[in-house]
Design a protein around this motif. Structure first.
Motif: not given
Length: 275
Positions: A82, A114, A265
């Motif tokens: 992320v 992400d 998510r």
């Protein structure tokens, strides 16, 4: 040039770059390399997850004409991560020239990223050119969001003059999968009340999911596109799910983005997000 600054004065400009490389080692994703220079920094806070978080930061406190900022993340094969920004990026009034931001992320085969930066706040008179590119190897995927806010409504700020050019690309094996150009300038702002432009909105966001089977998430996402004050829609085809959102201010937009991310998510937002 700003009338308060003599033309002969050369102002100092910020210039920074941060480059992070992650790879698999001993069954976990680990830091392989970190290079940072000037006003750009990157750090990896400890989170209770097998998926590391990379946080980028502009220590100059904002962007103005002539500033340069470069963020880059490389993920090796089968790596998941992320990446976000520590706070909202701010583009202030530019006396001369435009600030330029380059974001380049590369995701190795079978990897996942992400890319969840916090909002970009554009102030009156700002000039910003930004290019965000995510390069996907075979079987890699990504989730990305970009939110833009025109001034701070709570502070009574209005934006009547700016030059913002934002290009977002997702590439797979050198071919474009998603191309998102955005231009906001004085002419657009003059017609911002039109339904064909912003419809009076001061905040906007685009969220995209690029992966095989992304279409399957369309139904669940549409069930949460009902945040009060936010106009939102979603569509999906050919391994892409794209959502667009408009709001009168950044706060309801942020809540709507957070709700969609929770569906896609299945885990908490990055620690630096304040919801």
């Amino acid at each position: 040039m700003n009338a308060l600054i003599p033309p002969s004065v050369r102002l100092e400009r910020s210039d920074g770059s941060a480059h992070v490389v992650l790879g698999q080692a001993r069954g976990a994703v680990r830091l392989r390399d970190l290079a940072q220079r000037g006003s750009a920094k990157a750090f990896l806070p400890h989170v209770d997850s097998a998926v590391p978080e990379v946080v980028f930061l502009n220590t100059s406190g904002g962007l103005t004409g002539g500033d340069r900022l470069d963020y880059r993340l490389e993920l090796g094969p089968e790596c998941r991560a992320v990446a976000t920004t520590q706070t909202a990026e701010r583009a202030y009034s530019a006396g001369e020239g435009a600030a330029r931001v380059q974001v380049l992320h590369e995701v190795g085969r079978g990897g996942w990223l992400d890319w969840l930066p916090q909002e970009t706040i554009l102030f009156n008179g700002s000039a910003l050119e930004r290019r965000t590119e995510i390069r996907l190897a075979p079987e890699a995927g990504c989730l990305m969001v970009e939110s833009v806010v025109l001034g701070r409504a709570a502070m009574g700020e209005t934006v009547g003059r700016l030059a913002f050019r934002d290009t977002r690309l997702v590439m797979r094996e050198g071919r474009p999968v998603l191309v998102e150009p955005l231009c906001l300038d004085d002419h657009v702002l003059a017609a911002a009340g039109s339904p064909a432009v912003l419809g009076g909105a001061r905040a906007l966001a685009t969220l995209a999911l690029v992966t095989r089977g992304a279409e399957d998430a369309l139904g669940p996402v549409r069930t949460v596109l009902d945040e009060p004050g936010v106009e939102a829609a979603a569509s999906a085809f050919d391994g892409k799910l794209v959502m667009r959102m408009l709001a009168p201010d950044g706060w309801p937009l942020r809540r709507q983005v957070a709700r969609v991310l929770a569906v896609l998510r299945g885990r908490a937002l990055p620690q630096v997000w304040q919801i």
